[in-house]
Design a protein around this motif. Structure first.
Motif, PDB file in Angstrom:
ATOM      1  N   ARG A 120       0.843  -1.195   0.000  1.00 30.30           N
ATOM      2  CA  ARG A 120       0.000   0.000   0.000  1.00 30.30           C
ATOM      3  C   ARG A 120       0.879   1.247   0.000  1.00 30.30           C
ATOM      4  NH1 ARG A 120      -5.256  -0.317   3.790  1.00 30.30           N
ATOM      5  NH2 ARG A 120      -6.375  -1.889   2.590  1.00 30.30           N
ATOM      6  N   SER A 152      -1.756   0.097   8.558  1.00 32.57           N
ATOM      7  CA  SER A 152      -2.460   0.889   7.553  1.00 32.57           C
ATOM      8  C   SER A 152      -2.950   2.193   8.146  1.00 32.57           C
ATOM      9  CB  SER A 152      -3.639   0.099   6.983  1.00 32.57           C
ATOM     10  OG  SER A 152      -3.180  -1.052   6.310  1.00 32.57           O
ATOM     11  N   LEU A 167      -5.654   5.672  -1.764  1.00 26.77           N
ATOM     12  CA  LEU A 167      -4.772   4.540  -1.500  1.00 26.77           C
ATOM     13  C   LEU A 167      -4.346   3.855  -2.795  1.00 26.77           C
ATOM     14  CD1 LEU A 167      -3.591   2.837   0.861  1.00 26.77           C
ATOM     15  CD2 LEU A 167      -5.619   1.408   0.691  1.00 26.77           C
ATOM     16  N   GLU A 227      -2.805   0.466  -4.133  1.00 22.44           N
ATOM     17  CA  GLU A 227      -2.622  -0.928  -3.692  1.00 22.44           C
ATOM     18  C   GLU A 227      -1.884  -1.705  -4.778  1.00 22.44           C
ATOM     19  OE1 GLU A 227      -6.542  -1.785  -1.002  1.00 22.44           O
ATOM     20  OE2 GLU A 227      -6.862  -1.705  -3.165  1.00 22.44           O
TER      21      GLU A 227
END
Length: 297
Positions: free
Chosen positions: A70, A100, A107, A109
């Motif tokens: 992430r 996180s 975000l 990913e």
């Protein structure tokens, strides 16, 4: 003595093998660029976190085979030594993240494949919310093919965020559950309209792929793409037209209903001559009238 040296070499072989494997394993490089007009504190799992002033970059090397990576931009941070806090994307008040970030945050990913046959998968997720525009773009590698385009979220959602979803520094998302049934369709449609490439609800399929070993760049606050969201940013005001002073030829001949047209020069000269003559005649008439009145008395 020879036996002792041989046994020492045998004991060192496993350690050398581990070091050799670590040296030969490839890492994927993410070039993280801050194009915002303000400071951001990017965080990454794995990777930690740094402070990026406007225009600065961070080269992040992530080990091959990372299955759940992430990257996000924290905003409104204040770090004193090791501890601190961030308005968005906080991770237990630490500059180097181990968990996180707290929403809302935009975000990135990713899941990195192992070996030449496996692919990388990546996306931009808005399920945790939004705080800065982001592009997640693969860097073309010569001789490799099969890389899809990267996702872009260039719209400034914060300025258009529905009142119910507004949060300090960002915009929350109602789609926080694990199933689509928990997602308000009106809100998910809003996120999808603003950022069509983004993963905005649990049953979304906006995932992208590239061959393993591809390098990437993550850009915070990329250039606004007006085709994605014309209302994302208010357009700059049009420059004021240059104002020139009026000339006699451009002045209006009448300012109001009682205004008169300008007199010509010849007409002015006639009036200047007749005025004293008329005055003299008037005075003569008045003198004669007074004379006859006095004479009759």
């Amino acid at each position: 003595m020879a036996m002792a040296s041989t046994s020492s070499a045998l004991r060192l072989r496993p350690l050398l093998l581990v070091l050799l494997l670590a040296a030969t394993s490839e890492a994927t490089t993410f070039k993280i660029i801050n194009q915002c007009s303000y400071t951001v504190w990017p965080a990454a799992l794995p990777g930690g976190g740094v402070k990026l002033d406007p225009g600065q970059t961070w080269a992040l090397n992530v080990p091959a085979g990372t299955s759940a990576g992430r990257i996000w931009a924290r905003t409104g941070c204040s770090f004193l030594g090791e501890g601190g806090s961030c308005q968005t994307g906080d991770c237990s008040g630490l500059l180097a993240c181990t968990v996180s970030g707290r929403s809302p945050n935009t975000l990135g990913e990713f899941s990195l494949g192992q070996g030449q046959s496996d692919d990388d998968f990546f996306d931009i997720s808005l399920i945790d919310g939004f705080n800065v525009p982001m592009d997640f773009l693969p860097v073309p590698v010569q001789g490799r093919s099969g890389c899809s385009k990267g996702p872009c979220c260039a719209a400034n959602i914060t300025s258009e965020c529905p009142r119910e979803l507004k949060a300090p520094g960002g915009c929350s998302n109602a789609c926080t559950g694990s199933t689509a049934s928990r997602c308000n369709t009106s809100y998910s449609a809003f996120f999808k309209q603003m950022c069509p490439d983004a993963y905005s609800k649990p049953d979304d399929t906006s995932t992208y792929s590239c061959p393993s070993g591809t390098k990437y760049q993550v850009i915070f606050c990329p250039l606004i793409n007006q085709t994605l969201s014309p209302t994302a940013e208010s357009p700059l005001p049009a420059p004021l037209a240059e104002v020139t002073p009026p000339t006699p030829s451009t002045l209006p001949t009448a300012i109001g209903p009682t205004s008169m047209k300008p007199k010509s020069p010849s007409r002015r000269r006639v009036i200047a001559i007749l005025a004293p003559v008329g005055g003299f005649i008037l005075l003569t008439i008045l003198f004669l009238i007074a004379f006859f009145i006095c004479k009759r008395q």
